[in-house]
Design an enzyme around this catalytic site. Structure first.
Site, PDB file in Angstrom:
ATOM      1  CB  CYS A   1      61.098  25.672  26.140  1.00 19.86           C
ATOM      2  SG  CYS A   1      59.337  25.732  25.773  1.00 19.86           S
ATOM      3  CG  ASP A   2      57.419  29.425  28.037  1.00 17.15           C
ATOM      4  OD1 ASP A   2      57.720  28.218  27.934  1.00 17.15           O
ATOM      5  OD2 ASP A   2      56.276  29.797  28.326  1.00 17.15           O
ATOM      6  CB  ALA A   3      63.441  31.042  29.865  1.00 15.52           C
ATOM      7  CG  LEU A   4      65.466  28.633  25.672  1.00 14.26           C
ATOM      8  CD1 LEU A   4      65.644  27.355  24.878  1.00 14.26           C
ATOM      9  CD2 LEU A   4      66.779  29.063  26.329  1.00 14.26           C
TER      10      LEU A   4
END
Length: 372
Positions: free
Chosen positions: A159-162
């Site tokens: 989710c950090d990638a978002l």
């Protein structure tokens, strides 16, 4: 979205420390933000006790998150020295992204370059970011949408990638006028959301390894992980034209906001495991910073009503500023990780300062708007 009424300055029930929490005036905010930005510039080369060499490059994601917050402050600061600092960083990095071609984390610094390009309009500021993203667009990764113990990191499988990549692609579509960048981003974002978003809790699992797993009898939703998503949604929405894609992000943003406001501690911070606030009682300023930024941004841009959400902004800001040390450092920033853990009053990180500056800059705009 309809314009909101003038924010109502009142607070919900909270602990004694924050019973009278209210946003400071513009002068106080300016002093606080100036002090924090100056502290970070002074300590720019500090490694904060990191143990892994890959966390140190100044074009990596921890620094990129700081630059994103710093640029938002530079845009409203009373002098240009913060832009001078950011231009110096970009020059030192030769306006290049970090090394992993497809990895979202290594695209994050491109958000700084595009912001600087938008302001200064020099073609070299755009060139390398455009080259990397064009190659990805023309040669999309064929990896599956799963992390698999970090075996697959070419797509947005955590989710950090978002926060790291999608805002870059949205802004690039606006700059170039080529909606293919936006369409690619949207398709990949939806795939990640379908994989990691809990439609009952309106929160994101950090990655597949947390789905179906419980700690203390509760689902595990990492605070900073959801902070990355929530702040990233605000950044994406700033560059989305009206239409079904924007509506998708609007729905996601408002769903998350409604869930998050219920999970804030009475002391003003969000616990590191969002559904286990009774277990994770240590303050944490990076997740809190990103949530405070997103909520303030939502009020400023007409997505969130101030009666419901302003008290959370007030408490979040009051809590964060209470953890600034005598030396000017922001404490209680959870170290680099991927799950709920620990934080300490004398430990910081550059991404925590980025979250703080982003939140404070948005609050500065909020206070400025309500004082007119």
């Amino acid at each position: 979205m309809p314009k909101l009424l003038r924010p109502l300055l009142f607070t919900l029930g909270m602990s004694a420390l924050f019973t009278q929490a209210a946003l400071p005036d513009r002068s106080t905010l300016q002093t606080t933000l100036t002090s924090m930005a100056d502290w970070q510039i002074t300590h720019f080369r500090d490694d904060y006790g990191r143990k892994h060499e890959w966390d140190n490059p100044i074009n990596g994601w921890p620094y990129a998150a700081m630059y994103i917050g710093m640029e938002r402050w530079a845009d409203i600061a009373p002098d240009k020295r913060y832009y001078d600092f950011l231009l110096g960083v970009a020059d030192e990095n030769k306006w290049d992204l970090a090394k992993a071609e497809y990895h979202a984390d290594d695209q994050a610094i491109g958000q700084l370059y595009l912001a600087l390009y938008s302001k200064f309009q020099s073609p070299h500021m755009l060139e390398k970011t455009l080259k990397r993203t064009t190659h990805i667009l023309e040669n999309p990764s064929q990896q599956p949408m799963r992390l698999n113990n970090y075996k697959y990191t070419e797509r947005w499988t955590w989710c950090d990638a978002l926060f790291m990549a999608p805002p870059l692609w949205a802004k690039l579509a606006n700059i170039t006028g080529n909606k293919q960048y936006r369409d690619y981003m949207f398709a990949e974002y939806v795939a990640t959301t379908n994989h990691l978003y809990d439609t009952e809790e309106h929160l994101f699992y950090r990655d597949e390894h947390f789905i179906g797993v419980k700690e203390h009898g509760r689902k595990i939703f990492w605070s900073r992980g959801n902070g990355w998503v929530f702040a990233g949604l605000a950044l994406i929405l700033e560059d989305m034209p009206d239409g079904p894609q924007k509506a998708y992000f609007e729905t996601l943003f408002t769903e998350m906001a409604a869930a998050l406001v219920k999970l804030q501690s009475t002391d003003g911070f969000w616990p590191m495991s969002l559904k286990a606030g009774d277990v994770y009682t240590t303050p944490e300023t990076s997740g809190t910073g990103f949530f405070t930024f997103g909520l303030a941004w939502g009020i400023n841009n007409g997505y969130l009503d101030s009666a419901t959400y302003l008290p959370a902004v007030e408490k979040g800001w009051a809590n964060m500023t209470s953890h600034i040390t005598d030396s000017g450092m922001l404490g209680y920033v959870q170290p680099i990780g991927a799950a709920p853990g620990e934080a300490w009053p004398d430990k910081t990180e550059v991404y925590g300062v980025g979250a703080f500056l982003a939140a404070g800059s948005e609050i500065y705009k909020l206070v400025n708007n309500t004082s007119k």
